[in-house]
Scaffold this active site. Structure first.
Site, PDB file in Angstrom:
ATOM      1  N   TRP A 180       0.674  -1.236   0.021  1.00  0.00           N
ATOM      2  CA  TRP A 180       0.071   0.198  -0.189  1.00  0.00           C
ATOM      3  C   TRP A 180       0.927   1.084   0.242  1.00  0.00           C
ATOM      4  CZ3 TRP A 180       1.709   2.730   4.454  1.00  0.00           C
ATOM      5  CH2 TRP A 180       1.680   1.655   5.457  1.00  0.00           C
ATOM      6  N   ASN A 181       2.050   1.305   0.195  1.00  0.00           N
ATOM      7  CA  ASN A 181       2.636   2.332   0.463  1.00  0.00           C
ATOM      8  C   ASN A 181       3.314   3.223  -1.068  1.00  0.00           C
ATOM      9  OD1 ASN A 181       4.381  -0.172  -0.182  1.00  0.00           O
ATOM     10  ND2 ASN A 181       6.405   1.387   0.472  1.00  0.00           N
ATOM     11  N   LYS A 204      -2.254  -8.669  -6.805  1.00  0.00           N
ATOM     12  CA  LYS A 204      -3.615  -8.611  -5.686  1.00  0.00           C
ATOM     13  C   LYS A 204      -2.384  -7.768  -4.989  1.00  0.00           C
ATOM     14  CE  LYS A 204      -3.113  -9.699  -1.420  1.00  0.00           C
ATOM     15  NZ  LYS A 204      -4.092  -8.627  -1.290  1.00  0.00           N
ATOM     16  N   ASP A 206      -2.620  -4.382  -2.480  1.00  0.00           N
ATOM     17  CA  ASP A 206      -3.569  -4.227  -1.389  1.00  0.00           C
ATOM     18  C   ASP A 206      -4.323  -3.512  -1.407  1.00  0.00           C
ATOM     19  OD1 ASP A 206      -3.198  -2.274   1.810  1.00  0.00           O
ATOM     20  OD2 ASP A 206      -1.836  -4.527   2.044  1.00  0.00           O
ATOM     21  N   GLY A 255       6.791  -6.763   0.875  1.00  0.00           N
ATOM     22  CA  GLY A 255       6.166  -6.620   1.934  1.00  0.00           C
ATOM     23  C   GLY A 255       6.435  -6.545   2.955  1.00  0.00           C
ATOM     24  N   SER A 256       6.235  -7.259   4.176  1.00  0.00           N
ATOM     25  CA  SER A 256       6.545  -8.203   5.185  1.00  0.00           C
ATOM     26  C   SER A 256       7.691  -9.012   5.301  1.00  0.00           C
ATOM     27  CB  SER A 256       5.610  -7.871   6.307  1.00  0.00           C
ATOM     28  OG  SER A 256       4.622  -9.692   5.933  1.00  0.00           O
ATOM     29  N   GLU A 277      11.123  -8.262  -1.628  1.00  0.00           N
ATOM     30  CA  GLU A 277      11.469  -6.794  -0.848  1.00  0.00           C
ATOM     31  C   GLU A 277      11.173  -7.109   0.693  1.00  0.00           C
ATOM     32  OE1 GLU A 277      10.797  -2.526  -1.455  1.00  0.00           O
ATOM     33  OE2 GLU A 277      12.151  -2.779  -2.627  1.00  0.00           O
ATOM     34  N   LEU A 278      11.506  -7.085   1.078  1.00  0.00           N
ATOM     35  CA  LEU A 278      10.837  -7.183   2.984  1.00  0.00           C
ATOM     36  C   LEU A 278      11.261  -6.161   3.710  1.00  0.00           C
ATOM     37  CD1 LEU A 278      11.923 -11.202   2.761  1.00  0.00           C
ATOM     38  CD2 LEU A 278       9.831  -9.963   1.765  1.00  0.00           C
ATOM     39  N   GLU A 409      11.497  -2.093  12.642  1.00  0.00           N
ATOM     40  CA  GLU A 409      10.864  -1.372  11.852  1.00  0.00           C
ATOM     41  C   GLU A 409       9.930  -0.725  12.388  1.00  0.00           C
ATOM     42  OE1 GLU A 409      10.590  -1.507   6.718  1.00  0.00           O
ATOM     43  OE2 GLU A 409       9.604  -3.168   8.213  1.00  0.00           O
TER      44      GLU A 409
END
Length: 540
Positions: A180-181, A204, A206, A255-256, A277-278, A409
């Site tokens: 979403w960021n 898909k 967010d 994401g996370s 990418e986390l 984080e």
């Protein structure tokens, strides 16, 4: 924007809500017909929908149709059919569509930025980064398609008699799960090289920022990409993620770290590739010879761009003794001068956090630090007078390992300052912890800074810049080390991840077996002599 509100006790200058008579609030962003035109692209037969909200006001923007696991299957069947035809489409035609998208994004950038602001709550200048980055990505892969995808010649084992070519074949259907960021750029930037390489995408986005992603899909169609080539599903990741991985030929996730590990295990079970990418706890180093004003300006962008909700933003700052006091004074001064505001106009330096959950995390991290002895040099509180999820840009000093924000984080506008005595110590502290996504170094000596960068265990390092130098240099790879991910976006790696390499060798005259009645032993001696000769001739 209205005139600035009076300065608050914290010292932050703020901008109040926009004047309704002068605010350039685009009606399409809230118009039900506009929203329906976007959401029609979601593959959904459930009859269910969920609202999406604007962080500026907390009010709903529209309803997003929800997908079932059967809808996921439908999306993959459509994408698979479209991909077969697309893979046969010449690179020139794919490139033309990509360049048309580049121009369309620039032409429609105000619409894109408005929608991104509405859905994410970010300041307009940070929303501008999104069409900029997608346009750069589209142009790069359109212009370098032949370089990355044409068959390439390789050295054969027998010079002149063994011809070897390597082909790049598309994987098939790529599953993209985006965050979403950065709802527009993260929706498109990973999928564009997949399309360029001849793949289809099932995506898909967010749930919090579906409309921005769907606008991107609409622009793809208008640029000339086949409609079924990029399918969109909507729903909780815990319900749709598994079915997507079961049907994908490759998975791209941002994401996370916790979710990334689950996806990696699921992909491993199917023996398919993935790029992830986390998380990050990114460091910035201000060396003793840094230009203090430049470093302070860069630190504001490093820590507070998009309200700190950026994977590559900085949450730890290590400053040399020699410049610590001067730097901190300038950094605090610049931070307190930042204008916070909501709305679509230019002028705000920082917008809102995305949600109550994000606000709660930021608040908890700061309160925990302060409760255990950290000092607040700027910010340190929520601002409900500006919007439901606003939080001031915050600088902490005296953060210790027992505080949550020391190693976890925050993903918000919070940065901790640390003084260091020598550069080896600074590098060791920057490398501490489990993450390794992005770092920044400020120094007047570029050569020395680049040498130090080699010691930093991060996938990208920016010198005399916060994150934009690597983020916008599309020819270079971008991604994380250690717990910050695997694989790379951008550059050759960013498109080759979506291809299977195929080696084709044509052998002339000689064969790899004894000839003319030669014994196996004689053949072995001849090949051994040949190897020795090739080594003396310095051949590969």
């Amino acid at each position: 924007m209205s005139d600035p509100a009076p300065e608050h006790a914290s010292g932050l200058a703020t901008a109040g809500p926009a004047d309704p008579e002068h605010d350039r609030t685009a009606s399409y962003a809230l118009d039900p017909g506009y929203v329906r035109a976007l959401t029609d692209r979601v593959v959904s037969t459930t009859g269910e929908s969920v609202p999406t909200y604007s962080p500026f006001t907390g009010q709903p923007l529209g309803a997003i149709p929800q997908s079932s696991t059967a809808d996921v299957e439908t999306a993959y069947r459509r994408a698979q059919r479209a991909q077969e035809a697309w893979a046969a489409t010449p690179l020139e035609d794919r490139s033309r569509a990509m360049l048309a998208l580049h121009d369309l994004i620039l032409d429609r950038q105000d619409e894109i930025i408005d929608l991104v602001c509405w859905e994410s709550g970010k300041a307009r200048k940070h929303a501008f980064d999104e069409p900029l980055h997608v346009a750069l990505t589209a142009r790069y892969y359109a212009r370098t398609a032949h370089e990355h995808l044409d068959p390439s010649r390789k050295a054969g084992v027998v010079p002149g008699l063994t011809r070897v070519e390597v082909n790049r074949e598309p994987k098939g259907v790529v599953g993209v799960i985006s965050p979403w960021n950065y709802p527009f750029t993260m929706a498109l930037c990973d999928g564009l090289p997949a399309l360029m390489a001849g793949n289809a995408v099932v995506h898909k986005p967010d749930a919090q920022t579906m409309l921005s992603a769907l606008l991107g899909v609409q622009l793809l169609e208008e640029a000339g990409f086949p409609r079924d080539l990029w399918q969109v599903v909507a729903g909780p990741g815990r319900e749709l993620g598994g079915p997507m991985i079961e049907r994908s030929d490759y998975v791209c996730f941002t994401g996370s770290t916790a979710t990334g590990k689950v996806i990696a295990r699921q992909c491993a079970d199917r023996l398919i590739g993935c790029s992830l990418e986390l998380g990050g706890k990114n460091p910035i180093l201000v060396l003793r010879d840094a230009a203090v004003d430049r470093a302070a300006e860069g630190a504001v962008r490093a820590a507070f761009s998009n309200a700190g909700q950026l994977c590559v933003s900085m949450e730890r700052m290590f400053v040399a003794d020699q410049v610590y006091d001067r730097f901190v004074a300038r950094f605090v001064e610049r931070t307190k001068a930042m204008r916070l505001g909501s709305g679509l106009e230019w002028g705000s330096d920082m917008g809102s956090l995305i949600s109550k959950a994000q606000l709660d995390t930021v608040t908890a991290h700061v309160e925990d630090a302060v409760g255990k002895g950290a000092r607040v040099l700027a910010g340190g509180r929520a601002r409900p007078d500006l919007g439901p999820y606003f939080y001031e840009p915050t600088i902490l000093e005296g953060v210790t390992p027992d505080m949550t924000c020391f190693g976890d984080e925050t993903f918000g506008p919070v940065i901790a300052l640390y003084r260091f005595h020598d550069e080896a110590e600074a590098v060791a502290r920057a490398n501490a912890g489990e993450y390794g996504l992005n770092a920044s170094i400020y120094s007047r000596d570029g050569k020395r800074a680049r040498a130090i960068a080699r010691q930093i265990r991060c996938g990208t390092v920016n010198i005399n810049e916060a994150f934009g130098a690597t983020f916008a240099s599309i020819d270079s790879p971008m991604g994380g080390m250690r717990q910050s991910g695997m694989g790379r976006r951008q550059g050759a790696e960013g498109i080759h991840r979506y291809t299977e390499s195929q080696s084709v060798a044509t052998q002339r005259v000689v064969r790899f077996a004894p000839m003319l009645g030669m014994s196996d032993q004689a053949y072995a001696r001849m090949m051994t002599a040949n190897l020795r000769l090739m080594n003396k001739l310095r051949r590969k």
